[in-house]
Design a protein around this motif. Structure first.
Motif, PDB file in Angstrom:
ATOM      1  N   ARG A   1       0.822  -1.214   0.000  1.00 24.19           N
ATOM      2  CA  ARG A   1       0.000   0.000   0.000  1.00 24.19           C
ATOM      3  C   ARG A   1       0.855   1.262   0.000  1.00 24.19           C
ATOM      4  O   ARG A   1       0.581   2.210  -0.733  1.00 24.19           O
ATOM      5  CB  ARG A   1      -0.938   0.003   1.206  1.00 24.19           C
ATOM      6  CG  ARG A   1      -2.110  -0.903   1.024  1.00 24.19           C
ATOM      7  CD  ARG A   1      -3.156  -0.658   2.093  1.00 24.19           C
ATOM      8  NE  ARG A   1      -4.279  -1.520   1.825  1.00 24.19           N
ATOM      9  CZ  ARG A   1      -4.856  -2.275   2.727  1.00 24.19           C
ATOM     10  NH1 ARG A   1      -4.433  -2.273   3.970  1.00 24.19           N
ATOM     11  NH2 ARG A   1      -5.879  -3.039   2.407  1.00 24.19           N
ATOM     12  N   GLN A   2       1.884   1.284   0.850  1.00 23.59           N
ATOM     13  CA  GLN A   2       2.766   2.460   0.900  1.00 23.59           C
ATOM     14  C   GLN A   2       3.500   2.644  -0.431  1.00 23.59           C
ATOM     15  O   GLN A   2       3.642   3.762  -0.914  1.00 23.59           O
ATOM     16  CB  GLN A   2       3.786   2.323   2.034  1.00 23.59           C
ATOM     17  CG  GLN A   2       3.183   2.433   3.405  1.00 23.59           C
ATOM     18  CD  GLN A   2       2.898   3.876   3.771  1.00 23.59           C
ATOM     19  OE1 GLN A   2       2.354   4.651   2.995  1.00 23.59           O
ATOM     20  NE2 GLN A   2       3.266   4.241   4.975  1.00 23.59           N
TER      21      GLN A   2
ATOM     22  N   ALA B   1       2.573   1.518  -3.410  1.00 24.50           N
ATOM     23  CA  ALA B   1       1.609   1.910  -4.445  1.00 24.50           C
ATOM     24  C   ALA B   1       1.263   3.389  -4.334  1.00 24.50           C
ATOM     25  O   ALA B   1       1.158   4.080  -5.354  1.00 24.50           O
ATOM     26  CB  ALA B   1       0.357   1.045  -4.336  1.00 24.50           C
ATOM     27  N   ALA B   2       1.088   3.877  -3.118  1.00 24.07           N
ATOM     28  CA  ALA B   2       0.796   5.297  -2.925  1.00 24.07           C
ATOM     29  C   ALA B   2       1.927   6.154  -3.482  1.00 24.07           C
ATOM     30  O   ALA B   2       1.692   7.186  -4.121  1.00 24.07           O
ATOM     31  CB  ALA B   2       0.573   5.592  -1.443  1.00 24.07           C
TER      32      ALA B   2
ATOM     33  N   CYS C   1      -0.530   4.395  -7.772  1.00 24.17           N
ATOM     34  CA  CYS C   1      -1.355   3.313  -8.311  1.00 24.17           C
ATOM     35  C   CYS C   1      -2.003   2.558  -7.155  1.00 24.17           C
ATOM     36  O   CYS C   1      -1.805   2.901  -5.993  1.00 24.17           O
ATOM     37  CB  CYS C   1      -0.513   2.370  -9.161  1.00 24.17           C
ATOM     38  SG  CYS C   1       0.718   1.423  -8.230  1.00 24.17           S
ATOM     39  N   LYS C   2      -2.757   1.537  -7.462  1.00 26.75           N
ATOM     40  CA  LYS C   2      -3.353   0.683  -6.430  1.00 26.75           C
ATOM     41  C   LYS C   2      -2.386  -0.444  -6.109  1.00 26.75           C
ATOM     42  O   LYS C   2      -1.607  -0.881  -6.961  1.00 26.75           O
ATOM     43  CB  LYS C   2      -4.683   0.118  -6.916  1.00 26.75           C
ATOM     44  CG  LYS C   2      -5.710   1.207  -7.136  1.00 26.75           C
ATOM     45  CD  LYS C   2      -7.057   0.630  -7.457  1.00 26.75           C
ATOM     46  CE  LYS C   2      -7.995   1.770  -7.767  1.00 26.75           C
ATOM     47  NZ  LYS C   2      -9.093   1.849  -6.898  1.00 26.75           N
ATOM     48  N   ALA C   3      -2.431  -0.917  -4.871  1.00 28.58           N
ATOM     49  CA  ALA C   3      -1.491  -1.944  -4.422  1.00 28.58           C
ATOM     50  C   ALA C   3      -1.522  -3.182  -5.314  1.00 28.58           C
ATOM     51  O   ALA C   3      -0.476  -3.738  -5.648  1.00 28.58           O
ATOM     52  CB  ALA C   3      -1.774  -2.326  -2.969  1.00 28.58           C
ATOM     53  N   MET C   4      -2.700  -3.608  -5.721  1.00 30.83           N
ATOM     54  CA  MET C   4      -2.788  -4.822  -6.535  1.00 30.83           C
ATOM     55  C   MET C   4      -2.148  -4.648  -7.912  1.00 30.83           C
ATOM     56  O   MET C   4      -1.737  -5.631  -8.532  1.00 30.83           O
ATOM     57  CB  MET C   4      -4.243  -5.278  -6.660  1.00 30.83           C
ATOM     58  CG  MET C   4      -4.828  -5.784  -5.339  1.00 30.83           C
ATOM     59  SD  MET C   4      -3.818  -7.023  -4.483  1.00 30.83           S
ATOM     60  CE  MET C   4      -3.901  -8.381  -5.628  1.00 30.83           C
ATOM     61  N   SER C   5      -2.026  -3.414  -8.387  1.00 33.18           N
ATOM     62  CA  SER C   5      -1.377  -3.168  -9.683  1.00 33.18           C
ATOM     63  C   SER C   5       0.088  -3.579  -9.663  1.00 33.18           C
ATOM     64  O   SER C   5       0.651  -3.954 -10.696  1.00 33.18           O
ATOM     65  CB  SER C   5      -1.473  -1.695 -10.056  1.00 33.18           C
ATOM     66  OG  SER C   5      -2.805  -1.303 -10.183  1.00 33.18           O
TER      67      SER C   5
END
Length: 133
Positions: free
Chosen positions: A40-41, A43-44, A48-52
């Motif tokens: 999550r950190q 991706a932020a 983007c989103k974490a799953m990306s």
């Protein structure tokens, strides 16, 4: 399983790719510490989103392997001439000073990337080392 990040085709600036993800992860660890590292950190930071992230890396373990390999590559470049144990040791210590939180990964993980076999040789070791399966 290690994801080879050197054989990727060029992607437009701003697009996610394994190299960009590893670079951002290393920056995150350097600025906020290893404990702050999460999908999550990261991706932020990348917008983007974490799953990306998982479209480009198989797992967080693969990401950590990529970070270790990137750090080993930088140490290998500065450990010249090859086989000089003092140059190798100095490069390893400089790596620890420059990236103290990320260095924990280098010191505690099995080296799996393409630079894993070059590091002992650059440090002057006569022992052949093979990457972990």
């Amino acid at each position: 399983m290690y994801v080879n990040m050197t054989n990727r085709s060029h992607t437009p600036r701003g697009a996610l790719n394994p190299d960009r993800i590893v670079e951002a992860a290393l920056e995150l660890i350097d600025s906020e510490g290893l404990a702050a590292m999460s999908a999550r950190q990261l991706a932020a930071r990348l917008g983007c989103k974490a799953m990306s992230l998982y479209n480009h890396i198989a797992s967080m373990d693969d990401l950590f392997d990529g970070i270790v390999d990137r750090l080993l590559a930088s140490a290998l470049r500065s450990a010249q001439p090859e086989g000089d144990i003092m140059a190798g040791a100095s490069a390893y210590l400089r790596l620890a000073e420059k990236h103290p939180d990320a260095f924990i990964l280098v010191a505690t993980r099995v080296w799996r990337g393409p630079n894993a076999t070059g590091a002992p040789k650059a440090a002057g070791s006569s022992t052949e080392c093979r990457p972990a399966p």
